[in-house]
Design an enzyme around this catalytic site. Structure first.
Site, PDB file in Angstrom:
ATOM      1  N   THR A   1       0.822  -1.210   0.000  1.00 39.84           N
ATOM      2  CA  THR A   1       0.000   0.000   0.000  1.00 39.84           C
ATOM      3  C   THR A   1       0.857   1.261   0.000  1.00 39.84           C
ATOM      4  OG1 THR A   1      -1.467   1.283   1.424  1.00 39.84           O
ATOM      5  CG2 THR A   1      -0.085  -0.312   2.530  1.00 39.84           C
ATOM      6  N   ASP A   2       0.299   2.366  -0.495  1.00 37.36           N
ATOM      7  CA  ASP A   2       1.019   3.652  -0.420  1.00 37.36           C
ATOM      8  C   ASP A   2       1.056   4.183   1.011  1.00 37.36           C
ATOM      9  OD1 ASP A   2      -1.664   4.413  -0.153  1.00 37.36           O
ATOM     10  OD2 ASP A   2      -1.604   5.958  -1.708  1.00 37.36           O
ATOM     11  N   GLU A   3       0.265   3.567   1.912  1.00 33.95           N
ATOM     12  CA  GLU A   3       0.226   4.067   3.289  1.00 33.95           C
ATOM     13  C   GLU A   3       1.563   3.874   4.010  1.00 33.95           C
ATOM     14  OE1 GLU A   3      -3.350   3.211   5.487  1.00 33.95           O
ATOM     15  OE2 GLU A   3      -4.490   2.928   3.642  1.00 33.95           O
TER      16      GLU A   3
ATOM     17  N   TYR B   1      -1.761  -0.704  10.889  1.00 30.38           N
ATOM     18  CA  TYR B   1      -1.887  -1.361   9.578  1.00 30.38           C
ATOM     19  C   TYR B   1      -0.696  -1.019   8.693  1.00 30.38           C
ATOM     20  CZ  TYR B   1      -3.232  -1.809   4.659  1.00 30.38           C
ATOM     21  OH  TYR B   1      -3.225  -2.091   3.316  1.00 30.38           O
TER      22      TYR B   1
ATOM     23  N   LYS C   1       2.373  -3.414   7.182  1.00 32.32           N
ATOM     24  CA  LYS C   1       2.639  -3.578   5.745  1.00 32.32           C
ATOM     25  C   LYS C   1       4.068  -3.134   5.426  1.00 32.32           C
ATOM     26  CE  LYS C   1       0.255  -4.756   2.850  1.00 32.32           C
ATOM     27  NZ  LYS C   1      -0.098  -6.087   2.298  1.00 32.32           N
TER      28      LYS C   1
HETATM   29  N1  LIG Z   1      -7.979  -1.946  -0.313  1.00 30.80           N
HETATM   30  C1  LIG Z   1      -7.077  -1.049  -0.710  1.00 30.80           C
HETATM   31  O1  LIG Z   1      -7.441   0.073  -1.039  1.00 30.80           O
HETATM   32  C2  LIG Z   1      -5.611  -1.424  -0.811  1.00 30.80           C
HETATM   33  C3  LIG Z   1      -4.725  -0.506  -1.363  1.00 30.80           C
HETATM   34  C4  LIG Z   1      -3.388  -0.879  -1.528  1.00 30.80           C
HETATM   35  C5  LIG Z   1      -2.965  -2.117  -1.120  1.00 30.80           C
HETATM   36  N2  LIG Z   1      -3.826  -2.998  -0.561  1.00 30.80           N
HETATM   37  C6  LIG Z   1      -3.321  -4.336  -0.188  1.00 30.80           C
HETATM   38  O2  LIG Z   1      -3.930  -5.275  -1.066  1.00 30.80           O
HETATM   39  C7  LIG Z   1      -4.140  -6.508  -0.382  1.00 30.80           C
HETATM   40  C8  LIG Z   1      -5.589  -6.925  -0.486  1.00 30.80           C
HETATM   41  O3  LIG Z   1      -6.399  -5.903   0.085  1.00 30.80           O
HETATM   42  P1  LIG Z   1      -7.989  -6.044   0.112  1.00 30.80           P
HETATM   43  O4  LIG Z   1      -8.552  -4.686   0.258  1.00 30.80           O
HETATM   44  O5  LIG Z   1      -8.426  -6.916  -1.000  1.00 30.80           O
HETATM   45  O6  LIG Z   1      -8.179  -6.838   1.491  1.00 30.80           O
HETATM   46  P2  LIG Z   1      -9.416  -7.684   2.019  1.00 30.80           P
HETATM   47  O7  LIG Z   1      -9.445  -7.446   3.490  1.00 30.80           O
HETATM   48  O8  LIG Z   1     -10.643  -7.418   1.210  1.00 30.80           O
HETATM   49  O9  LIG Z   1      -9.008  -9.199   1.724  1.00 30.80           O
HETATM   50  C9  LIG Z   1      -7.974  -9.840   2.418  1.00 30.80           C
HETATM   51  C10 LIG Z   1      -8.096 -11.330   2.174  1.00 30.80           C
HETATM   52  O10 LIG Z   1      -6.993 -11.963   2.840  1.00 30.80           O
HETATM   53  C11 LIG Z   1      -7.489 -13.080   3.563  1.00 30.80           C
HETATM   54  N3  LIG Z   1      -6.650 -13.271   4.752  1.00 30.80           N
HETATM   55  C12 LIG Z   1      -6.543 -12.448   5.822  1.00 30.80           C
HETATM   56  N4  LIG Z   1      -5.727 -12.996   6.743  1.00 30.80           N
HETATM   57  C13 LIG Z   1      -5.301 -14.188   6.228  1.00 30.80           C
HETATM   58  C14 LIG Z   1      -4.436 -15.202   6.692  1.00 30.80           C
HETATM   59  N5  LIG Z   1      -3.865 -15.132   7.889  1.00 30.80           N
HETATM   60  N6  LIG Z   1      -4.209 -16.277   5.892  1.00 30.80           N
HETATM   61  C15 LIG Z   1      -4.801 -16.370   4.673  1.00 30.80           C
HETATM   62  N7  LIG Z   1      -5.654 -15.451   4.193  1.00 30.80           N
HETATM   63  C16 LIG Z   1      -5.900 -14.371   4.959  1.00 30.80           C
HETATM   64  C17 LIG Z   1      -8.910 -12.726   3.946  1.00 30.80           C
HETATM   65  O11 LIG Z   1      -9.685 -13.890   4.221  1.00 30.80           O
HETATM   66  C18 LIG Z   1      -9.383 -11.942   2.728  1.00 30.80           C
HETATM   67  O12 LIG Z   1      -9.975 -12.798   1.778  1.00 30.80           O
HETATM   68  C19 LIG Z   1      -3.649  -6.309   1.041  1.00 30.80           C
HETATM   69  O13 LIG Z   1      -2.347  -6.834   1.145  1.00 30.80           O
HETATM   70  C20 LIG Z   1      -3.656  -4.804   1.213  1.00 30.80           C
HETATM   71  O14 LIG Z   1      -2.689  -4.397   2.147  1.00 30.80           O
HETATM   72  C21 LIG Z   1      -5.149  -2.682  -0.401  1.00 30.80           C
END
Ligand SMILES: NC(=O)c1ccc[n+]([C@@H]2O[C@H](COP(=O)([O-])OP(=O)(O)OC[C@H]3O[C@@H](n4cnc5c(N)ncnc54)[C@H](O)[C@@H]3O)[C@@H](O)[C@H]2O)c1
Length: 346
Positions: free
Chosen positions: A130-132, A155, A159
């Site tokens: 993430t950019d965070e 969070y 990350k």
């Molecule tokens: N949502 C955003 O805007 C955003 C932006 C940049 C980066 N990200 C990154 O992208 C990735 C996905 O984000 P998202 O928004 O789809 O998240 P999300 O919370 O919708 O999905 C996360 C998934 O990971 C699974 N998970 C969680 N803990 C687990 C574990 N211990 N073992 C196996 N599976 C596990 C969950 O069951 C879920 O299906 C993350 O790594 C997040 O940091 C998200």
């Protein structure tokens, strides 16, 4: 290519799974199915011979070893994470366990598998972040790939730690990694605790539309399908050891974003009064980062990638998707913590 996708039942991971299968890749979806997961997100590909699901936790190293051995992936796309900043304020431990220790397990399982296969240089471990991790900006400036890390929430700190581990495994063991750091995503299948779905669903229910603080916090909004497209490109064309910032080129304050959603809803689902009348300012998030902005020059110049939709177009598609998929979001509204204000304990 056979891709092991972690977190493929979540919001972004499921978009990656759907696009990868559509592109003809074999996908193994590894997910623990936490509160944030929903297998309906991948229902459209669940019957495909290209798709396999493995329920497993990335904190369980033995399960990871078994899955690597059973499926022999050509690449890993690691998205599994605890992802909600407000939940990280109330319960940071789960974020350290999954995002830090879980990523460590993924790296070690991938390294053992890769070493046993004589270190093929075609193998890829793509870490999605993430950019965070870069912290917060003032009114000007943008994050580049060389901006120093300065995470400010549990969070983003977890990350950031995982990003450091991934780079260290590349430098120390030569594991073939690529990384990407992305701005705020929105779109279909977004879990109903994040800002965009909360606003759409509260508006439809005639409930207050909560805005943290004064609504001036700026985010760079990226449509999730564009993100998935960029991730598959970084996996296949990204330079080893390199990271890529992915942004939407769509900076908006939270208030502007909510007002845009209200205007779209006024048009497609008119109510008795403008939806913006429901906007309500609530207590700010502790340590709320003021502004994130991505400089997307590297991914644009090196990989030729740009987002395909503006935030107005992407939000319109998103609103229409939520209107057409009530069964999906109603089922998730009963999950633990959804619909209540989290992250104000600090
Ligand atoms: N949502 C955003 O805007 C955003 C932006 C940049 C980066 N990200 C990154 O992208 C990735 C996905 O984000 P998202 O928004 O789809 O998240 P999300 O919370 O919708 O999905 C996360 C998934 O990971 C699974 N998970 C969680 N803990 C687990 C574990 N211990 N073992 C196996 N599976 C596990 C969950 O069951 C879920 O299906 C993350 O790594 C997040 O940091 C998200």
């Amino acid at each position: 290519m056979k891709i092991l996708v972690t977190g493929g039942a979540g919001f972004i991971g499921s978009a990656v799974v759907r696009q990868a299968v559509a592109a003809g890749h074999h996908v193994v979806n590894l997910d623990a199915l936490t509160y944030a997961a929903c297998l309906d997100n991948v229902a459209s590909v669940a019957g495909s011979p290209l798709y396999t699901f493995e329920q497993a936790d990335i904190r369980d190293r033995a399960a990871l070893d078994r899955i690597f051995a059973a499926h022999a992936p050509d690449a890993v796309m690691h998205l599994a994470a605890e992802s909600h900043v407000d939940r990280s304020i109330d319960g940071p431990g789960a974020f350290v366990e999954t995002n830090v220790n879980g990523t460590y397990n993924m790296l070690e399982a991938a390294r053992a598998y890769w070493q046993q296969a004589d270190k093929p240089d075609t193998f890829r471990f793509h870490h999605i972040s993430t950019d965070e991790v870069f912290g917060t900006l003032g009114e000007t400036g943008q994050f580049t790939e060389t901006t120093p890390y300065n995470p400010r929430s549990p969070y983003s700190a977890s990350k950031a730690a995982s990003d450091h581990l991934v780079r260290a495994w590349h430098e120390t063991y030569g594991l073939p990694v690529v990384l990407s750091n992305c701005s705020n995503n929105y779109g279909p299948f977004h879990f109903p605790e994040k800002l965009v779905p909360v606003i759409i669903l509260n508006a439809l229910a005639g409930k207050p539309l909560p805005i943290y603080g004064n609504g001036a916090n700026v985010r760079d909004w990226l449509y999730v399908e564009d993100h998935a497209d960029a991730l598959l490109l970084v996996l296949q064309k990204g330079e080893l050891g390199r990271s890529y910032n992915i942004g939407g080129e769509n900076e908006r304050t939270n208030l502007e974003l909510v007002q845009t959603l209200c205007a779209i809803l006024d048009e497609v689902r008119p109510a008795g009064a403008p939806y913006a009348d429901l906007i309500t300012y609530v207590a700010d998030r502790p340590g709320h980062d003021a502004r994130y902005a991505i400089d997307p020059a590297r991914i644009r110049e090196e990989l030729g990638w740009r987002p395909s939709v503006t935030v107005e177009e992407g939000l319109r598609r998103t609103v229409e998707w939520y209107l057409a998929n009530e069964n999906w979001w109603r089922a998730l509204q009963t999950r633990d913590g959804v619909g209540t204000r989290l992250g104000v304990k600090a």
